[in-house]
Write a protein that holds these residues in place. Structure first.
Motif, PDB file in Angstrom:
ATOM      1  N   THR A   6       0.814  -1.213   0.000  1.00  0.00           N
ATOM      2  CA  THR A   6       0.000   0.000   0.000  1.00  0.00           C
ATOM      3  C   THR A   6       0.848   1.264   0.000  1.00  0.00           C
ATOM      4  OG1 THR A   6      -1.655  -1.197   1.290  1.00  0.00           O
ATOM      5  CG2 THR A   6      -1.905   1.185   1.155  1.00  0.00           C
ATOM      6  N   SER A  40      -8.287  -1.610  -0.817  1.00  0.00           N
ATOM      7  CA  SER A  40      -9.119  -0.937   0.184  1.00  0.00           C
ATOM      8  C   SER A  40      -8.293   0.054   1.008  1.00  0.00           C
ATOM      9  CB  SER A  40      -9.764  -1.995   1.093  1.00  0.00           C
ATOM     10  OG  SER A  40     -10.480  -1.392   2.121  1.00  0.00           O
ATOM     11  N   GLU A  41      -7.113  -0.382   1.441  1.00  0.00           N
ATOM     12  CA  GLU A  41      -6.215   0.502   2.204  1.00  0.00           C
ATOM     13  C   GLU A  41      -5.778   1.683   1.336  1.00  0.00           C
ATOM     14  OE1 GLU A  41      -2.831  -1.671   3.639  1.00  0.00           O
ATOM     15  OE2 GLU A  41      -4.010  -2.770   5.126  1.00  0.00           O
ATOM     16  N   ARG A  43      -7.290   3.088  -1.211  1.00  0.00           N
ATOM     17  CA  ARG A  43      -8.398   4.022  -1.383  1.00  0.00           C
ATOM     18  C   ARG A  43      -8.565   4.908  -0.148  1.00  0.00           C
ATOM     19  NH1 ARG A  43     -13.160   5.891  -1.900  1.00  0.00           N
ATOM     20  NH2 ARG A  43     -14.221   5.826  -3.877  1.00  0.00           N
ATOM     21  N   ARG A  44      -8.527   4.282   1.022  1.00  0.00           N
ATOM     22  CA  ARG A  44      -8.681   5.025   2.268  1.00  0.00           C
ATOM     23  C   ARG A  44      -7.569   6.067   2.422  1.00  0.00           C
ATOM     24  NH1 ARG A  44      -6.203   4.699   6.785  1.00  0.00           N
ATOM     25  NH2 ARG A  44      -5.288   2.658   6.361  1.00  0.00           N
ATOM     26  N   ILE A  45      -6.355   5.696   2.156  1.00  0.00           N
ATOM     27  CA  ILE A  45      -5.218   6.611   2.303  1.00  0.00           C
ATOM     28  C   ILE A  45      -5.302   7.758   1.299  1.00  0.00           C
ATOM     29  CG2 ILE A  45      -2.718   6.793   1.975  1.00  0.00           C
ATOM     30  CD1 ILE A  45      -2.571   3.958   3.273  1.00  0.00           C
ATOM     31  N   GLU A  48      -8.351   9.960   2.576  1.00  0.00           N
ATOM     32  CA  GLU A  48      -8.216  10.568   3.906  1.00  0.00           C
ATOM     33  C   GLU A  48      -6.913  11.346   4.096  1.00  0.00           C
ATOM     34  OE1 GLU A  48      -8.846   7.555   6.887  1.00  0.00           O
ATOM     35  OE2 GLU A  48     -10.845   7.071   6.109  1.00  0.00           O
ATOM     36  N   LYS A  49      -5.803  10.805   3.635  1.00  0.00           N
ATOM     37  CA  LYS A  49      -4.513  11.461   3.872  1.00  0.00           C
ATOM     38  C   LYS A  49      -4.116  12.430   2.765  1.00  0.00           C
ATOM     39  CE  LYS A  49      -2.412   8.141   6.961  1.00  0.00           C
ATOM     40  NZ  LYS A  49      -1.257   7.317   7.255  1.00  0.00           N
ATOM     41  N   ASP A  54     -13.291  11.219  -4.181  1.00  0.00           N
ATOM     42  CA  ASP A  54     -13.718   9.829  -4.340  1.00  0.00           C
ATOM     43  C   ASP A  54     -13.659   9.379  -5.795  1.00  0.00           C
ATOM     44  OD1 ASP A  54     -14.213   9.247  -1.647  1.00  0.00           O
ATOM     45  OD2 ASP A  54     -16.263  10.028  -1.755  1.00  0.00           O
ATOM     46  N   ASP A  61      -8.567   2.869  -8.528  1.00  0.00           N
ATOM     47  CA  ASP A  61      -8.971   1.502  -8.203  1.00  0.00           C
ATOM     48  C   ASP A  61      -9.272   0.723  -9.487  1.00  0.00           C
ATOM     49  OD1 ASP A  61     -11.491  -0.442  -7.504  1.00  0.00           O
ATOM     50  OD2 ASP A  61     -10.067  -0.351  -5.835  1.00  0.00           O
TER      51      ASP A  61
END
Length: 132
Positions: A6, A40-41, A43-45, A48-49, A54, A61
């Motif tokens: 990731t 999934s990780e 996308r979140r990073i 969020e970071k 989106d 993705d």
């Protein structure tokens, strides 16, 4: 077959530099192996970071899904490792028959090798590809 962790993927998409070069090289000359958990990780990073919208995270993705093979985290490999959350990721790489695992995580890198899969830091992997 190369599994990118990731942190390598996030750096590849969020910045220009070594990890972006590694990703391009893997996509162009090797088979990329991923897992659902990695995507999934990632996308979140990215959302969020790095504050990516989106829609852009969705595009990334989709792009990766088009070109990647997927390793299944089951069965879990028999590995004693301090961060139990990383065992399914390493299992997906092994089960996906990756020959190289590229990560910025020093704890994972300290394993050096799992079976025939070698574990590299991005710079080390890049230098090996370039025969430096």
């Amino acid at each position: 077959k190369v599994f990118l962790d990731t942190n390598v993927l996030a750096s590849a998409f969020a910045t220009r530099g070594l990890c972006a070069d590694v990703l391009r090289e893997v996509l162009g000359a090797h088979e990329l192996v991923l897992s659902e958990r990695i995507l999934s990780e990632l996308r979140r990073i990215l959302v969020e970071k790095f504050d990516l919208p989106d829609e852009i995270a969705d595009e990334i993705d989709g792009f990766l899904r088009e070109d990647a093979a997927f390793g299944n985290p089951e069965p879990l490999i028999d590995l004693v490792f301090e961060d139990h959350d990383d065992v399914p990721i390493l299992s997906a790489a092994v089960n996906g028959k990756a020959e190289a695992f590229v990560t910025g995580d020093k704890a994972i890198r300290s394993l050096e090798q799992i079976g025939s899969m070698r574990i590299h830091m991005p710079r080390e992997f890049w230098n090996e590809l370039r025969n430096v």
